[in-house]
Enzyme design. Sequence first.
Site, PDB file in Angstrom:
ATOM      1  CG  ASP A   1      -2.072  -0.975   1.096  1.00  0.00           C
ATOM      2  OD1 ASP A   1      -2.196  -1.612   0.032  1.00  0.00           O
ATOM      3  OD2 ASP A   1      -2.835  -1.128   2.065  1.00  0.00           O
TER       4      ASP A   1
ATOM      5  NE  ARG B   1     -18.960  -6.469 -19.985  1.00  0.00           N
ATOM      6  CZ  ARG B   1     -20.005  -5.905 -20.572  1.00  0.00           C
ATOM      7  NH1 ARG B   1     -20.484  -4.751 -20.103  1.00  0.00           N
ATOM      8  NH2 ARG B   1     -20.577  -6.474 -21.621  1.00  0.00           N
TER       9      ARG B   1
END
Length: 319
Positions: free
Chosen positions: A127, A243
């Site tokens: 992260d 999508r």
Amino acid sequence: MKTIGLLTSGGDAPGMNAAIRAVVRSAIYYGCKVYGINRGYKGLLEEDLTEMNLSSVGDIIHRGGTILKSSRCEEFKTEEGRLKAVKILKKYKIDCLVVIGGDGSFAGAQKLSDLGFPAIGIPGTIDNDLAYTDYTIGFDTAMNTIIDAIGKIRDTSSSHERVNIVEVMGRHCGDLALYAGLAGGAETIIVPEVEITVDEVALRLKTTQKRGKRHSIIVLAEGVGSASDLEKELKKESGADLRVTVLGHVQRGGSPTVSDRILASRLGVRAVELLLDGKSARVVGIKENKIIDLEISEALAQKKVFDKEAYEMAKILSI
């Protein structure tokens, strides 16, 4: 001769094995013994320890994950659990501990130091959410994984003239989404640090469509919300053919990049040197390509500064 304990904790990150290798080999070079603690603090409390040697870390620098395994441990969060951990460490005549992980792992190392047991932290998390260091081990590899995925998704997105939302990791820190989105040419980047409405995203899509661009990539940090929810709302507002791709744990895997291998090696060696110097309750990191160290409490108190310049650049380049 010092005996060093070594564990990995929290979410795994590519490059952790390179750090393990660096700690073990540099410790042995300086005449120390090393015990590998399997499954983090949980394994420590269960006395799952193994003495490591040079062959223990042979052929692992290129491997993702962590050979020491990782887990989370509720028992260690209690005072009783931490006292038990110190007792076990002393039972094995371990003098000090190296912890590879993120902020939660560092908090555990701080607690052990408060009990008088020396500990040093090495930042390992994809992260990149630790403010005191420019980069954490695993971040560069995860970014490259995301960029590779974005490139492949763009191929099919352009073929079918669709809008694809790519959800990446990052609960509180948007660095993965920001830099991977910038490098991957995303049309929209959505991160926790910058508020943006569905209407604004829909307007961007409509604007690009009017210019004749029929496909777009939206990179969404998971901390903002779910990609599926965004898809539904954008469908209503823009009418676009959308999508969703949630990259998930694929971001944590894979062979570490050159950058992560070198960073992990440098940090691992420095951690051992600090322990040999009698230091404790400190973390190592990198600033402007120089290896640094500071107190754990100071490191955890720092607030991550969002790279607004990179975010604005991404907006300029996505027109």
